[in-house]
Write a protein that holds these residues in place. Structure first.
Motif, PDB file in Angstrom:
ATOM      1  N   GLY A  11      56.467  35.033  75.289  1.00  0.00           N
ATOM      2  CA  GLY A  11      56.861  33.833  74.559  1.00  0.00           C
ATOM      3  C   GLY A  11      58.303  33.486  74.864  1.00  0.00           C
ATOM      4  O   GLY A  11      58.820  33.775  75.936  1.00  0.00           O
ATOM      5  N   CYS A  12      58.967  32.916  73.909  1.00  0.00           N
ATOM      6  CA  CYS A  12      60.358  32.488  74.043  1.00  0.00           C
ATOM      7  C   CYS A  12      61.238  33.653  74.482  1.00  0.00           C
ATOM      8  O   CYS A  12      61.257  34.695  73.834  1.00  0.00           O
ATOM      9  CB  CYS A  12      60.831  31.952  72.692  1.00  0.00           C
ATOM     10  N   PHE A  13      61.968  33.462  75.568  1.00  0.00           N
ATOM     11  CA  PHE A  13      62.789  34.574  76.053  1.00  0.00           C
ATOM     12  C   PHE A  13      63.968  34.871  75.140  1.00  0.00           C
ATOM     13  O   PHE A  13      64.504  35.972  75.158  1.00  0.00           O
ATOM     14  CB  PHE A  13      63.218  34.432  77.507  1.00  0.00           C
ATOM     15  N   THR A  83      47.236  35.628  71.476  1.00  0.00           N
ATOM     16  CA  THR A  83      47.191  34.164  71.498  1.00  0.00           C
ATOM     17  C   THR A  83      47.447  33.677  72.924  1.00  0.00           C
ATOM     18  O   THR A  83      48.500  33.944  73.496  1.00  0.00           O
ATOM     19  CB  THR A  83      48.225  33.557  70.527  1.00  0.00           C
ATOM     20  N   LEU A  84      46.495  32.991  73.483  1.00  0.00           N
ATOM     21  CA  LEU A  84      46.563  32.538  74.864  1.00  0.00           C
ATOM     22  C   LEU A  84      47.573  31.396  75.004  1.00  0.00           C
ATOM     23  O   LEU A  84      47.467  30.374  74.317  1.00  0.00           O
ATOM     24  CB  LEU A  84      45.186  32.072  75.340  1.00  0.00           C
ATOM     25  N   ASN A  85      48.559  31.613  75.873  1.00  0.00           N
ATOM     26  CA  ASN A  85      49.564  30.593  76.176  1.00  0.00           C
ATOM     27  C   ASN A  85      50.249  30.060  74.921  1.00  0.00           C
ATOM     28  O   ASN A  85      50.509  28.864  74.789  1.00  0.00           O
ATOM     29  CB  ASN A  85      48.940  29.436  76.969  1.00  0.00           C
ATOM     30  N   ARG A  86      50.565  30.996  74.018  1.00  0.00           N
ATOM     31  CA  ARG A  86      51.155  30.570  72.756  1.00  0.00           C
ATOM     32  C   ARG A  86      51.844  31.744  72.073  1.00  0.00           C
ATOM     33  O   ARG A  86      51.345  32.855  72.082  1.00  0.00           O
ATOM     34  CB  ARG A  86      50.055  30.032  71.851  1.00  0.00           C
ATOM     35  N   GLN A  87      52.982  31.444  71.460  1.00  0.00           N
ATOM     36  CA  GLN A  87      53.634  32.349  70.513  1.00  0.00           C
ATOM     37  C   GLN A  87      54.097  31.469  69.363  1.00  0.00           C
ATOM     38  O   GLN A  87      55.022  30.670  69.524  1.00  0.00           O
ATOM     39  CB  GLN A  87      54.821  33.079  71.151  1.00  0.00           C
ATOM     40  N   GLY A  88      53.422  31.572  68.242  1.00  0.00           N
ATOM     41  CA  GLY A  88      53.760  30.736  67.091  1.00  0.00           C
ATOM     42  C   GLY A  88      53.627  29.269  67.438  1.00  0.00           C
ATOM     43  O   GLY A  88      52.577  28.819  67.918  1.00  0.00           O
ATOM     44  N   ASN A  89      54.712  28.509  67.234  1.00  0.00           N
ATOM     45  CA  ASN A  89      54.686  27.072  67.518  1.00  0.00           C
ATOM     46  C   ASN A  89      54.966  26.746  68.982  1.00  0.00           C
ATOM     47  O   ASN A  89      54.898  25.584  69.372  1.00  0.00           O
ATOM     48  CB  ASN A  89      55.704  26.341  66.636  1.00  0.00           C
ATOM     49  N   GLN A  94      54.000  28.546  79.876  1.00  0.00           N
ATOM     50  CA  GLN A  94      55.331  29.152  79.985  1.00  0.00           C
ATOM     51  C   GLN A  94      55.582  30.174  78.871  1.00  0.00           C
ATOM     52  O   GLN A  94      56.505  30.972  78.963  1.00  0.00           O
ATOM     53  CB  GLN A  94      56.432  28.085  80.014  1.00  0.00           C
ATOM     54  N   TYR A  95      54.743  30.175  77.837  1.00  0.00           N
ATOM     55  CA  TYR A  95      54.879  31.114  76.719  1.00  0.00           C
ATOM     56  C   TYR A  95      53.793  32.189  76.742  1.00  0.00           C
ATOM     57  O   TYR A  95      53.556  32.854  75.741  1.00  0.00           O
ATOM     58  CB  TYR A  95      54.851  30.354  75.391  1.00  0.00           C
ATOM     59  N   LEU A 157      66.567  31.478  63.821  1.00  0.00           N
ATOM     60  CA  LEU A 157      66.730  32.085  62.504  1.00  0.00           C
ATOM     61  C   LEU A 157      65.387  32.311  61.812  1.00  0.00           C
ATOM     62  O   LEU A 157      65.240  33.240  61.016  1.00  0.00           O
ATOM     63  CB  LEU A 157      67.652  31.231  61.637  1.00  0.00           C
ATOM     64  N   ALA A 158      64.404  31.484  62.124  1.00  0.00           N
ATOM     65  CA  ALA A 158      63.074  31.644  61.533  1.00  0.00           C
ATOM     66  C   ALA A 158      62.234  32.694  62.269  1.00  0.00           C
ATOM     67  O   ALA A 158      61.435  33.396  61.651  1.00  0.00           O
ATOM     68  CB  ALA A 158      62.343  30.306  61.538  1.00  0.00           C
ATOM     69  N   VAL A 159      62.420  32.828  63.584  1.00  0.00           N
ATOM     70  CA  VAL A 159      61.525  33.649  64.394  1.00  0.00           C
ATOM     71  C   VAL A 159      62.085  35.034  64.736  1.00  0.00           C
ATOM     72  O   VAL A 159      61.360  36.026  64.706  1.00  0.00           O
ATOM     73  CB  VAL A 159      61.150  32.888  65.695  1.00  0.00           C
ATOM     74  N   ILE A 160      63.356  35.124  65.052  1.00  0.00           N
ATOM     75  CA  ILE A 160      63.901  36.384  65.564  1.00  0.00           C
ATOM     76  C   ILE A 160      64.087  37.457  64.476  1.00  0.00           C
ATOM     77  O   ILE A 160      63.692  38.611  64.690  1.00  0.00           O
ATOM     78  CB  ILE A 160      65.184  36.136  66.378  1.00  0.00           C
TER      79      ILE A 160
END
Length: 181
Positions: A11-13, A83-89, A94-95, A157-160
């Motif tokens: 997901g998000c790096f 979750t395929l090609n997804r992390q949360g929102n 690319q995720y 702040l919401a995810v990390i």
């Protein structure tokens, strides 16, 4: 001190970098792009979903302090590999959840880690093991993002913090002294 490299996409790096920066034996985490078809992609290009790249991290670590298999266990524990090609929102290829092994031994360990993760997760694991390809470091402002600008970014702040709490709860013995808060 012998160093090895692990290349992981979860997901998000910004999120994965924040997690792995806190692990004992990890000397460097670099955010970047891998697995795509465009040379020297930019963040904007990768975010479009049209380059085929994943947002990923390249983790330099000391295998005498922490093994590759344990890094993979932490990887599976701190993101959703179901979750395929997804992390949360964050949605798009690319995720994706992917492992890019640097050797046949890492490839075998990756498949074994997927097997272990499948026993722990209630849904099927969709993490792929992809061939190592050209690594493109992300732009400078993405490096060490959580330690800087990320502290004021509402998304971060919401995810990390929940990822870091999960890491600290389950892997307290593997944290750098500066991370054991």
């Amino acid at each position: 001190m012998a160093q090895e490299i692990a290349t992981l996409a979860g997901g998000c790096f910004w999120c994965t970098e924040a997690v792995f920066n806190d692990i004992e034996g990890v000397s460097q985490v670099e955010s970047g792009y891998i697995g795509g078809a465009v040379a020297d992609p930019t963040y904007k290009q990768v975010c479009s979903g049209n380059t085929g790249h994943a947002e990923a991290i390249r983790v330099t670590f000391d295998p005498d302090v922490i093994g590759y298999a344990e890094l993979l266990d932490i990887f599976f524990h701190t993101h959703d590999p179901t979750t395929l090609n997804r992390q949360g929102n964050d949605v798009g290829t690319q995720y994706r959840s992917a492992i890019f092994p640097h050797s046949p031994e890492q490839e075998a360990a990756a498949h074994e880690a997927i097997r272990r993760a499948a026993e722990a997760w209630p849904r099927p694991i969709v993490t792929t093991v992809e061939p190592l390809s050209t690594w493109y470091p992300a732009e400078d402002y993405h490096q060490e993002y959580w330690q800087g600008e990320g502290q004021s970014n509402p998304y971060c702040l919401a995810v990390i913090p929940p990822k870091l709490q999960k890491l600290r709860k389950s892997y307290a013995a593997r944290l750098k002294a500066t991370a054991a808060v």
